[in-house]
Design a protein around this motif. Structure first.
Motif, mmCIF file in Angstrom:
data_model
loop_
_atom_site.group_PDB
_atom_site.id
_atom_site.type_symbol
_atom_site.label_atom_id
_atom_site.label_comp_id
_atom_site.label_asym_id
_atom_site.label_seq_id
_atom_site.Cartn_x
_atom_site.Cartn_y
_atom_site.Cartn_z
ATOM 1 N N THR A 17 -25.903 78.146 45.067
ATOM 2 C CA THR A 17 -26.877 78.645 44.108
ATOM 3 C C THR A 17 -27.638 77.447 43.578
ATOM 4 O O THR A 17 -27.033 76.479 43.129
ATOM 5 C CB THR A 17 -26.177 79.361 42.933
ATOM 6 O OG1 THR A 17 -25.352 80.406 43.454
ATOM 7 C CG2 THR A 17 -27.184 79.944 41.973
ATOM 8 N N ARG A 19 -30.324 75.300 41.073
ATOM 9 C CA ARG A 19 -30.271 75.140 39.615
ATOM 10 C C ARG A 19 -31.064 76.210 38.877
ATOM 11 O O ARG A 19 -30.870 76.418 37.687
ATOM 12 C CB ARG A 19 -30.776 73.741 39.229
ATOM 13 C CG ARG A 19 -32.182 73.434 39.675
ATOM 14 C CD ARG A 19 -32.549 71.988 39.401
ATOM 15 N NE ARG A 19 -33.891 71.670 39.858
ATOM 16 C CZ ARG A 19 -34.976 71.889 39.158
ATOM 17 N NH1 ARG A 19 -34.911 72.454 37.966
ATOM 18 N NH2 ARG A 19 -36.172 71.565 39.643
ATOM 19 N N ARG A 20 -31.923 76.923 39.589
ATOM 20 C CA ARG A 20 -32.667 78.027 38.963
ATOM 21 C C ARG A 20 -32.039 79.389 39.230
ATOM 22 O O ARG A 20 -32.591 80.419 38.868
ATOM 23 C CB ARG A 20 -34.114 78.014 39.455
ATOM 24 C CG ARG A 20 -34.912 76.787 38.959
ATOM 25 C CD ARG A 20 -36.270 76.729 39.594
ATOM 26 N NE ARG A 20 -36.158 76.494 41.048
ATOM 27 C CZ ARG A 20 -37.185 76.491 41.890
ATOM 28 N NH1 ARG A 20 -38.402 76.732 41.431
ATOM 29 N NH2 ARG A 20 -37.002 76.269 43.171
ATOM 30 N N GLY A 21 -30.858 79.395 39.877
ATOM 31 C CA GLY A 21 -30.116 80.635 40.072
ATOM 32 C C GLY A 21 -30.431 81.400 41.333
ATOM 33 O O GLY A 21 -29.981 82.539 41.487
ATOM 34 N N TRP A 22 -31.176 80.802 42.267
ATOM 35 C CA TRP A 22 -31.513 81.488 43.510
ATOM 36 C C TRP A 22 -30.389 81.331 44.533
ATOM 37 O O TRP A 22 -29.853 80.249 44.719
ATOM 38 C CB TRP A 22 -32.796 80.923 44.114
ATOM 39 C CG TRP A 22 -34.017 81.124 43.293
ATOM 40 C CD1 TRP A 22 -34.675 80.190 42.552
ATOM 41 C CD2 TRP A 22 -34.743 82.359 43.121
ATOM 42 N NE1 TRP A 22 -35.767 80.740 41.939
ATOM 43 C CE2 TRP A 22 -35.839 82.078 42.259
ATOM 44 C CE3 TRP A 22 -34.587 83.657 43.603
ATOM 45 C CZ2 TRP A 22 -36.750 83.054 41.887
ATOM 46 C CZ3 TRP A 22 -35.505 84.629 43.236
ATOM 47 C CH2 TRP A 22 -36.570 84.321 42.384
ATOM 48 N N ARG A 23 -30.060 82.435 45.227
ATOM 49 C CA ARG A 23 -29.109 82.393 46.341
ATOM 50 C C ARG A 23 -29.335 83.611 47.223
ATOM 51 O O ARG A 23 -30.055 84.536 46.856
ATOM 52 C CB ARG A 23 -27.666 82.357 45.838
ATOM 53 C CG ARG A 23 -27.296 83.489 44.903
ATOM 54 C CD ARG A 23 -25.887 83.291 44.403
ATOM 55 N NE ARG A 23 -25.601 84.164 43.283
ATOM 56 C CZ ARG A 23 -24.399 84.317 42.763
ATOM 57 N NH1 ARG A 23 -23.383 83.650 43.263
ATOM 58 N NH2 ARG A 23 -24.203 85.121 41.744
ATOM 59 N N ARG A 169 -32.061 86.275 42.266
ATOM 60 C CA ARG A 169 -31.388 85.816 41.048
ATOM 61 C C ARG A 169 -30.574 86.961 40.465
ATOM 62 O O ARG A 169 -30.698 88.111 40.878
ATOM 63 C CB ARG A 169 -32.409 85.285 40.040
ATOM 64 C CG ARG A 169 -33.016 83.966 40.477
ATOM 65 C CD ARG A 169 -33.711 83.234 39.345
ATOM 66 N NE ARG A 169 -34.852 83.960 38.800
ATOM 67 C CZ ARG A 169 -35.862 83.359 38.171
ATOM 68 N NH1 ARG A 169 -35.874 82.051 38.016
ATOM 69 N NH2 ARG A 169 -36.863 84.062 37.700
ATOM 70 N N GLN A 170 -29.771 86.648 39.469
ATOM 71 C CA GLN A 170 -28.863 87.644 38.914
ATOM 72 C C GLN A 170 -29.603 88.838 38.318
ATOM 73 O O GLN A 170 -29.063 89.950 38.252
ATOM 74 C CB GLN A 170 -27.949 87.003 37.864
ATOM 75 C CG GLN A 170 -26.767 87.871 37.467
ATOM 76 C CD GLN A 170 -25.833 87.161 36.519
ATOM 77 O OE1 GLN A 170 -26.258 86.458 35.597
ATOM 78 N NE2 GLN A 170 -24.543 87.328 36.727
ATOM 79 N N ASP A 256 -25.720 91.784 39.170
ATOM 80 C CA ASP A 256 -25.137 91.293 37.922
ATOM 81 C C ASP A 256 -23.824 91.988 37.590
ATOM 82 O O ASP A 256 -23.302 91.851 36.488
ATOM 83 C CB ASP A 256 -26.138 91.489 36.770
ATOM 84 C CG ASP A 256 -26.497 92.954 36.533
ATOM 85 O OD1 ASP A 256 -25.996 93.836 37.283
ATOM 86 O OD2 ASP A 256 -27.287 93.228 35.607
#
Length: 347
Positions: A17, A19-23, A169-170, A256
């Motif tokens: 993931t 640092r901006r939360g993308w995966r 992202r979440q 989430d």
């Protein structure tokens, strides 16, 4: 869409993931469904959010019990007969199957429920609860709505015609990442080729192929069956099938932990990943009819000779009709793979 027992995760696995939360969707789904506090770790279980064939009618468990009896006969009535319920939820199917079996068969059954969530309170003591299938199965391994919850990555064609991984992202926001490469690209090329038109999407089913091959590979003799929302080569949905479910309603998939995240299964690819002789694909409608469920109405004359029996028969016919309905549960795919026995659903 019951809780998965594994995600077939080896090779092409990327849990990073940024640092901006993308995966990728695969990593995001894995955590949302099966991580600490994940959707499938909740005490209410799948039945609190959607209705599968198991929850629709006890007739489904009864049909699976008859299938297990056919497998038993084909095996020559072994001293120990395995029934493995993959992605057992809260044990509804395995409990129903045990209740529907003839006493002589039930006495020989080793019932195994495979599920990541904890053992439900009050479950029949005859049912072994475990998080992986047993190593050597003689009997019936049955996976009802398991593979659709094995997490997968999603690919989308960019403006240049290149399939790229979809990152999320979440909160459910998406963007495109790197081009699909390696085994994932080879899987798309063989099983779900994207024509290069911008916006086309596909779910990369490789983890499901591997998960099914591992599960069906435990079968020494008997039958492995996967039942799921499915599509086949030549009829793949052009924009994929990734979606969410919450409290009985379809919803936007958001990783989430607040909803189920699911996608239909390329069962033809799963079959090829575990190339057993005699494997075939059929609809749930055809499979259940082969097991005696037709949905036909009882004769009207019964209403005058046995009114209570007519009402019971009518209710059963209504439930059977739901389980076999075109455009509904009847369109589910069944992947049937025998090992060392004839096709017990033939004829």
């Amino acid at each position: 869409m019951t809780a998965g027992a594994a995600d077939g995760g080896r090779g092409d696995r990327d849990d990073r993931t940024d640092r901006r939360g993308w995966r990728g969707w695969r990593a995001a789904t894995r955590e949302a469904l099966y991580g600490p506090g994940g959707f499938y770790r909740r005490p209410e279980g799948p039945a609190g959010h959607f209705r599968t064939s198991v929850h629709a009618s006890p007739l489904f468990a009864g049909a699976v019990a008859r299938l297990l009896c056919r497998v038993d006969e084909a095996l020559g009535r072994p001293a120990a007969l395995d029934f493995v319920d993959m992605a057992a939820g809260r044990g509804e199917l395995v409990t129903g199957v045990l209740a529907a079996l003839p006493a002589g068969v039930a006495a020989r059954v080793r019932a195994r429920a495979v599920e990541l969530a904890g053992r439900p309170a009050g479950l029949d003591h005859r049912i072994e609860w475990r998080d992986e299938p047993p190593e050597r199965v003689t009997g019936l391994l049955f996976a009802n709505e398991w593979l659709d919850n094995v997490p997968v990555d999603v690919a989308e064609v960019d403006p240049a015609g290149v399939p790229r991984l979809v990152l999320v992202r979440q909160d459910g926001t998406e963007r495109l990442g790197d081009p699909v490469a390696g085994d994932g690209a080879r899987w798309l090329e063989r099983w779900w080729p994207l024509e290069g038109r911008e916006g086309l999407r596909a779910e990369i089913g490789l983890p499901r192929d591997r998960a099914w091959a591992a599960a069906a590979g435990t079968l020494a003799r008997g039958l492995a069956v996967a039942v799921d929302y499915a599509h086949a080569a030549g009829a793949r949905p052009p924009f994929g099938t990734l979606t969410g479910f919450r409290e009985g309603r379809e919803t936007t998939p958001v990783p989430d932990g607040s909803c189920d995240i699911t996608a239909h299964v390329a069962l033809d690819a799963c079959a090829a990943a575990c190339p057993l002789p005699g494997a075939r694909l059929l609809s749930q409608r055809d499979a259940l009819r082969a097991l005696g469920l037709t949905g036909g109405r009882p004769p009207l004359a019964l209403a005058s000779t046995d009114p209570a029996g007519y009402v019971r028969a009518l209710a059963g016919a209504s439930q059977a009709a739901e389980l076999t309905a075109p455009g509904g549960l009847g369109d589910f795919g069944w992947l049937v793979q025998p090992v060392g026995i004839p096709d017990v659903l033939a004829g």
